[in-house]
Design a protein around this motif. Structure first.
Motif, PDB file in Angstrom:
ATOM      1  N   GLY A 120       3.491   1.082  -2.110  1.00 48.93           N
ATOM      2  CA  GLY A 120       3.218   2.517  -1.978  1.00 48.93           C
ATOM      3  C   GLY A 120       1.998   2.747  -1.118  1.00 48.93           C
ATOM      4  O   GLY A 120       0.951   3.155  -1.625  1.00 48.93           O
ATOM      5  N   THR A 121       2.119   2.455   0.182  1.00 45.55           N
ATOM      6  CA  THR A 121       1.008   2.697   1.113  1.00 45.55           C
ATOM      7  C   THR A 121       1.506   3.530   2.294  1.00 45.55           C
ATOM      8  O   THR A 121       2.708   3.558   2.578  1.00 45.55           O
ATOM      9  CB  THR A 121       0.404   1.389   1.661  1.00 45.55           C
ATOM     10  OG1 THR A 121       1.383   0.722   2.457  1.00 45.55           O
ATOM     11  CG2 THR A 121      -0.076   0.476   0.546  1.00 45.55           C
ATOM     12  N   LYS A 122       0.558   4.169   2.973  1.00 46.54           N
ATOM     13  CA  LYS A 122       0.887   4.866   4.231  1.00 46.54           C
ATOM     14  C   LYS A 122      -0.356   4.838   5.116  1.00 46.54           C
ATOM     15  O   LYS A 122      -1.458   4.524   4.645  1.00 46.54           O
ATOM     16  CB  LYS A 122       1.316   6.304   3.953  1.00 46.54           C
ATOM     17  CG  LYS A 122       0.205   7.169   3.377  1.00 46.54           C
ATOM     18  CD  LYS A 122       0.638   8.614   3.225  1.00 46.54           C
ATOM     19  CE  LYS A 122      -0.542   9.442   2.705  1.00 46.54           C
ATOM     20  NZ  LYS A 122      -0.216  10.809   2.380  1.00 46.54           N
ATOM     21  N   ARG A 123      -0.167   5.162   6.380  1.00 44.15           N
ATOM     22  CA  ARG A 123      -1.289   5.273   7.305  1.00 44.15           C
ATOM     23  C   ARG A 123      -1.727   6.725   7.360  1.00 44.15           C
ATOM     24  O   ARG A 123      -0.909   7.640   7.503  1.00 44.15           O
ATOM     25  CB  ARG A 123      -0.892   4.823   8.714  1.00 44.15           C
ATOM     26  CG  ARG A 123      -0.614   3.339   8.815  1.00 44.15           C
ATOM     27  CD  ARG A 123      -1.869   2.534   8.972  1.00 44.15           C
ATOM     28  NE  ARG A 123      -1.590   1.097   8.864  1.00 44.15           N
ATOM     29  CZ  ARG A 123      -2.460   0.187   8.507  1.00 44.15           C
ATOM     30  NH1 ARG A 123      -3.700   0.550   8.210  1.00 44.15           N
ATOM     31  NH2 ARG A 123      -2.132  -1.074   8.436  1.00 44.15           N
ATOM     32  N   LEU A 143      -3.824   4.168   3.247  1.00 40.27           N
ATOM     33  CA  LEU A 143      -4.010   5.023   2.066  1.00 40.27           C
ATOM     34  C   LEU A 143      -2.951   4.689   1.023  1.00 40.27           C
ATOM     35  O   LEU A 143      -1.850   4.227   1.359  1.00 40.27           O
ATOM     36  CB  LEU A 143      -3.841   6.500   2.459  1.00 40.27           C
ATOM     37  CG  LEU A 143      -4.760   7.044   3.549  1.00 40.27           C
ATOM     38  CD1 LEU A 143      -4.348   8.483   3.892  1.00 40.27           C
ATOM     39  CD2 LEU A 143      -6.216   7.000   3.106  1.00 40.27           C
ATOM     40  N   THR A 144      -3.273   4.965  -0.232  1.00 37.63           N
ATOM     41  CA  THR A 144      -2.264   4.810  -1.286  1.00 37.63           C
ATOM     42  C   THR A 144      -1.292   5.997  -1.204  1.00 37.63           C
ATOM     43  O   THR A 144      -1.695   7.117  -0.876  1.00 37.63           O
ATOM     44  CB  THR A 144      -2.907   4.771  -2.679  1.00 37.63           C
ATOM     45  OG1 THR A 144      -3.537   6.024  -2.942  1.00 37.63           O
ATOM     46  CG2 THR A 144      -3.937   3.663  -2.779  1.00 37.63           C
ATOM     47  N   SER A 145       0.000   5.715  -1.503  1.00 37.62           N
ATOM     48  CA  SER A 145       0.983   6.810  -1.401  1.00 37.62           C
ATOM     49  C   SER A 145       2.047   6.751  -2.485  1.00 37.62           C
ATOM     50  O   SER A 145       3.002   7.525  -2.440  1.00 37.62           O
ATOM     51  CB  SER A 145       1.668   6.776  -0.034  1.00 37.62           C
ATOM     52  OG  SER A 145       2.477   5.637   0.052  1.00 37.62           O
ATOM     53  N   GLY A 146       1.910   5.834  -3.438  1.00 37.89           N
ATOM     54  CA  GLY A 146       2.951   5.732  -4.465  1.00 37.89           C
ATOM     55  C   GLY A 146       2.394   5.189  -5.761  1.00 37.89           C
ATOM     56  O   GLY A 146       1.203   4.854  -5.848  1.00 37.89           O
ATOM     57  N   PRO A 175      13.043   3.260   5.992  1.00 38.95           N
ATOM     58  CA  PRO A 175      11.912   3.704   6.803  1.00 38.95           C
ATOM     59  C   PRO A 175      10.773   2.695   6.851  1.00 38.95           C
ATOM     60  O   PRO A 175       9.870   2.858   7.672  1.00 38.95           O
ATOM     61  CB  PRO A 175      11.464   4.979   6.070  1.00 38.95           C
ATOM     62  CG  PRO A 175      11.820   4.743   4.640  1.00 38.95           C
ATOM     63  CD  PRO A 175      13.058   3.872   4.647  1.00 38.95           C
ATOM     64  N   GLY A 176      10.753   1.663   5.997  1.00 40.53           N
ATOM     65  CA  GLY A 176       9.685   0.668   6.019  1.00 40.53           C
ATOM     66  C   GLY A 176       8.385   1.204   5.444  1.00 40.53           C
ATOM     67  O   GLY A 176       8.342   2.282   4.833  1.00 40.53           O
ATOM     68  N   ASN A 177       7.331   0.416   5.625  1.00 36.44           N
ATOM     69  CA  ASN A 177       5.989   0.825   5.165  1.00 36.44           C
ATOM     70  C   ASN A 177       4.954   0.104   6.036  1.00 36.44           C
ATOM     71  O   ASN A 177       5.332  -0.736   6.878  1.00 36.44           O
ATOM     72  CB  ASN A 177       5.824   0.549   3.662  1.00 36.44           C
ATOM     73  CG  ASN A 177       5.817  -0.935   3.312  1.00 36.44           C
ATOM     74  OD1 ASN A 177       5.325  -1.770   4.077  1.00 36.44           O
ATOM     75  ND2 ASN A 177       6.360  -1.279   2.155  1.00 36.44           N
ATOM     76  N   PRO A 178       3.649   0.389   5.873  1.00 39.88           N
ATOM     77  CA  PRO A 178       2.659  -0.211   6.783  1.00 39.88           C
ATOM     78  C   PRO A 178       2.625  -1.745   6.734  1.00 39.88           C
ATOM     79  O   PRO A 178       2.277  -2.376   7.735  1.00 39.88           O
ATOM     80  CB  PRO A 178       1.339   0.389   6.296  1.00 39.88           C
ATOM     81  CG  PRO A 178       1.716   1.701   5.718  1.00 39.88           C
ATOM     82  CD  PRO A 178       3.043   1.451   5.042  1.00 39.88           C
ATOM     83  N   GLY A 179       2.973  -2.346   5.599  1.00 35.81           N
ATOM     84  CA  GLY A 179       3.016  -3.805   5.542  1.00 35.81           C
ATOM     85  C   GLY A 179       4.204  -4.333   6.325  1.00 35.81           C
ATOM     86  O   GLY A 179       4.079  -5.282   7.119  1.00 35.81           O
ATOM     87  N   ILE A 180       5.360  -3.708   6.144  1.00 39.07           N
ATOM     88  CA  ILE A 180       6.571  -4.125   6.862  1.00 39.07           C
ATOM     89  C   ILE A 180       6.367  -3.920   8.363  1.00 39.07           C
ATOM     90  O   ILE A 180       6.895  -4.680   9.186  1.00 39.07           O
ATOM     91  CB  ILE A 180       7.805  -3.337   6.343  1.00 39.07           C
ATOM     92  CG1 ILE A 180       8.038  -3.632   4.859  1.00 39.07           C
ATOM     93  CG2 ILE A 180       9.047  -3.680   7.152  1.00 39.07           C
ATOM     94  CD1 ILE A 180       9.122  -2.778   4.195  1.00 39.07           C
ATOM     95  N   ALA A 181       5.549  -2.919   8.728  1.00 41.07           N
ATOM     96  CA  ALA A 181       5.315  -2.614  10.154  1.00 41.07           C
ATOM     97  C   ALA A 181       4.687  -3.799  10.883  1.00 41.07           C
ATOM     98  O   ALA A 181       4.775  -3.889  12.108  1.00 41.07           O
ATOM     99  CB  ALA A 181       4.420  -1.381  10.279  1.00 41.07           C
ATOM    100  N   ARG A 207       3.397   2.292  -7.568  1.00 40.11           N
ATOM    101  CA  ARG A 207       3.061   0.881  -7.369  1.00 40.11           C
ATOM    102  C   ARG A 207       2.615   0.737  -5.917  1.00 40.11           C
ATOM    103  O   ARG A 207       3.364   1.082  -4.990  1.00 40.11           O
ATOM    104  CB  ARG A 207       4.262   0.002  -7.685  1.00 40.11           C
ATOM    105  CG  ARG A 207       4.561  -0.001  -9.179  1.00 40.11           C
ATOM    106  CD  ARG A 207       5.640  -0.982  -9.550  1.00 40.11           C
ATOM    107  NE  ARG A 207       6.944  -0.609  -9.044  1.00 40.11           N
ATOM    108  CZ  ARG A 207       8.040  -1.362  -9.187  1.00 40.11           C
ATOM    109  NH1 ARG A 207       7.962  -2.511  -9.792  1.00 40.11           N
ATOM    110  NH2 ARG A 207       9.195  -0.957  -8.705  1.00 40.11           N
ATOM    111  N   VAL A 208       1.410   0.242  -5.695  1.00 40.82           N
ATOM    112  CA  VAL A 208       0.827   0.260  -4.346  1.00 40.82           C
ATOM    113  C   VAL A 208       0.993  -1.092  -3.657  1.00 40.82           C
ATOM    114  O   VAL A 208       1.396  -1.158  -2.496  1.00 40.82           O
ATOM    115  CB  VAL A 208      -0.662   0.676  -4.411  1.00 40.82           C
ATOM    116  CG1 VAL A 208      -1.255   0.736  -3.008  1.00 40.82           C
ATOM    117  CG2 VAL A 208      -0.804   2.037  -5.099  1.00 40.82           C
ATOM    118  N   PHE A 209       0.686  -2.182  -4.364  1.00 39.16           N
ATOM    119  CA  PHE A 209       0.825  -3.528  -3.797  1.00 39.16           C
ATOM    120  C   PHE A 209       1.437  -4.454  -4.845  1.00 39.16           C
ATOM    121  O   PHE A 209       1.293  -4.230  -6.052  1.00 39.16           O
ATOM    122  CB  PHE A 209      -0.541  -4.124  -3.418  1.00 39.16           C
ATOM    123  CG  PHE A 209      -1.257  -3.379  -2.326  1.00 39.16           C
ATOM    124  CD1 PHE A 209      -0.898  -3.547  -0.995  1.00 39.16           C
ATOM    125  CD2 PHE A 209      -2.305  -2.529  -2.635  1.00 39.16           C
ATOM    126  CE1 PHE A 209      -1.569  -2.867   0.000  1.00 39.16           C
ATOM    127  CE2 PHE A 209      -2.977  -1.849  -1.635  1.00 39.16           C
ATOM    128  CZ  PHE A 209      -2.613  -2.013  -0.309  1.00 39.16           C
TER     129      PHE A 209
END
Ligand code: GLY
Length: 426
Positions: free
Chosen positions: A366-369, A376-379, A32-38, A381-383
């Motif tokens: 671990g980020t999300k929009r 926003l943080t979502s996990g 599903p990817g994440n905001p950085g991969i987006a 490990r975040v970065f």
């Protein structure tokens, strides 16, 4: 070249980053990817652990390659299913992924093939496992759940009482579920750890540079075990002759044993090694790129990652391929985690992410929009913040400084990633 990348962590962001830097332009889809991969790929929301969903997406998008990041889709047979449908996929089949999913099988395979590793016994009954500790192993000793346990299934016990407690929790309390149906009682090894990755075609390997992970939460290797709080590469004791030795005595015999067993391994073979006084020994194998070592290693790569991935996924041999090329200098990755990680991470906080120079890469884990597009943080490990520099000391300083500039409520990170290397190289 259209590529589907499975996964949503910092490792997959680093893979997407490396694939985006190829000379051949790639059209990347991530699920599903994440905001950085987006920022590098089109995201598609599917269940990446469902072989049919993955194959349907790969066919609909007519991708030329599927790259599998995490172990869960491999354990679920995603690659087996893709291969049956004729879709090139990088990663091992379910049978070969047992190098990671069954520590008991893999220990038996290594011991039968004479591959250097700590002596161990496998038990299903707590009474027999405790008897092994009491009469044959003593303490310190390592107790391991055989199956996948989210990086928490290995317990280093300093006393017999700790070992008995670990055995009870794994075999009787089933704290790791069915992953704890069998446990290993394993001799304690002393030495330094090294993560060595190799692309494998079933017969031959193309090794990468060595890296060192930092499992504990706190500076000085204190606190609970985590998925990994940072990594660095290169490691000064991981010389070309050590890598050759590991290739000859560990990688190639392991591939031979897996082939002979009828489960040839193609994909990324991760050797977690202990550099003991008797030489390198296997602590564990993983069947995929490591996290966070990948975030340190791949930004150092100056040759193609795609060429060997494509070759292996198409069933070609890589024995004659040129070795990987690496930039000079060093790479240090510092993980920025949520407060409460690893037991109970507290998430959902807005992130202030400053801009950095080109020598710093910020991989999202671990980020999300949020609804309004805010990050926003979502996990837990975040970065993972990777800094490249001409010297180890400069990379270490830059990684720590960059991590300190990422702000969200409760953020935690280690300030000493690479402390062992610092004591070696200054
Ligand atoms: N770095 C540890 C792992 O990937 O399992």
């Amino acid at each position: 070249m259209k590529i589907l990348l499975l996964g949503s962590g910092g490792r997959e962001h680093a893979l997407a980053d490396a694939l985006s830097r190829e000379n051949t332009p790639v059209d990347l889809i991530a699920a599903p990817g994440n905001p950085g991969i987006a920022e590098l790929a089109r995201l598609v929301s599917i269940n990446a652990n469902d072989p049919r969903e993955v194959a349907a997406l790969a066919e609909a998008e007519q991708v030329g390659l599927v790259v599998v990041g995490p172990e869960a889709p491999l354990a679920a047979g995603v690659v087996d299913h893709l291969q049956q449908r004729g879709i090139p996929a990088f990663g091992p089949t379910m049978g070969a992924a047992t190098v990671e999913t069954s520590k008991a099988d893999t220990k038996a395979l290594m011991m039968a093939a004479g591959i250097p590793t700590a002596h161990a016994e496998t038990h299903r009954l707590a009474r027999e496992a405790k008897e092994a500790v009491r009469t044959r192993f003593g303490a310190p000793v390592v107790i391991k759940a055989s199956g996948l346990a989210a990086g928490k299934g290995v317990i280093v016990c300093q006393t017999e009482a700790e070992a008995f407690d670990a055995i009870d929790r794994i075999l009787d309390d089933r704290v790791f579920g069915e992953a704890g149906a069998e446990c290993l009682v394993e001799a304690f090894m002393t030495g330094e750890e090294l993560s060595l990755f190799a692309i494998a075609d079933g017969h031959d390997v193309l090794p990468m540079i060595g890296a060192q992970d930092h499992k504990r939460l706190l500076d000085g290797d204190e606190g609970p075990n985590t998925g990994g709080m940072g990594a660095y590469t290169p490691v000064s004791f991981s010389t070309p002759s050590l890598v050759d030795d590991v290739t000859e005595r560990i990688f190639l015999p392991t591939l031979h044993a897996l082939r002979t067993r009828g489960t040839p391994f193609t994909g990324l073979l991760y050797a977690g090694l202990m550099l003991t006084p008797e030489g390198p020994k296997v602590v564990e194998f993983n069947c995929r790129f490591g996290d966070p070592e990948t975030q340190a290693i791949l930004p150092m790569l100056t040759s193609s990652l795609l060429d060997p991935l494509l070759a292996v996924s198409r069933g070609a041999r890589i024995g004659n391929m040129a070795p990987f090329q690496w930039r000079r200098g060093a790479s240090v990755t510092t993980v920025v985690a949520s407060g409460g990680y690893p037991d109970a991470p507290v998430t959902g906080f807005p992130v202030h992410l400053p801009s950095f120079s080109d020598s710093v890469r910020v991989f999202h884990a671990g980020t999300k929009r949020g609804d309004n597009g805010d990050l926003l943080t979502s996990g837990g490990r975040v970065f993972a913040v990777t800094a490249l520099a001409d010297s180890f000391a400069a990379a270490q300083r830059a990684s720590r400084d960059a991590a300190s500039r990422i702000e969200f409520e409760g953020a935690v990170y280690r300030r000493d990633i690479g402390w062992r290397e610092a004591s070696r190289v200054g």
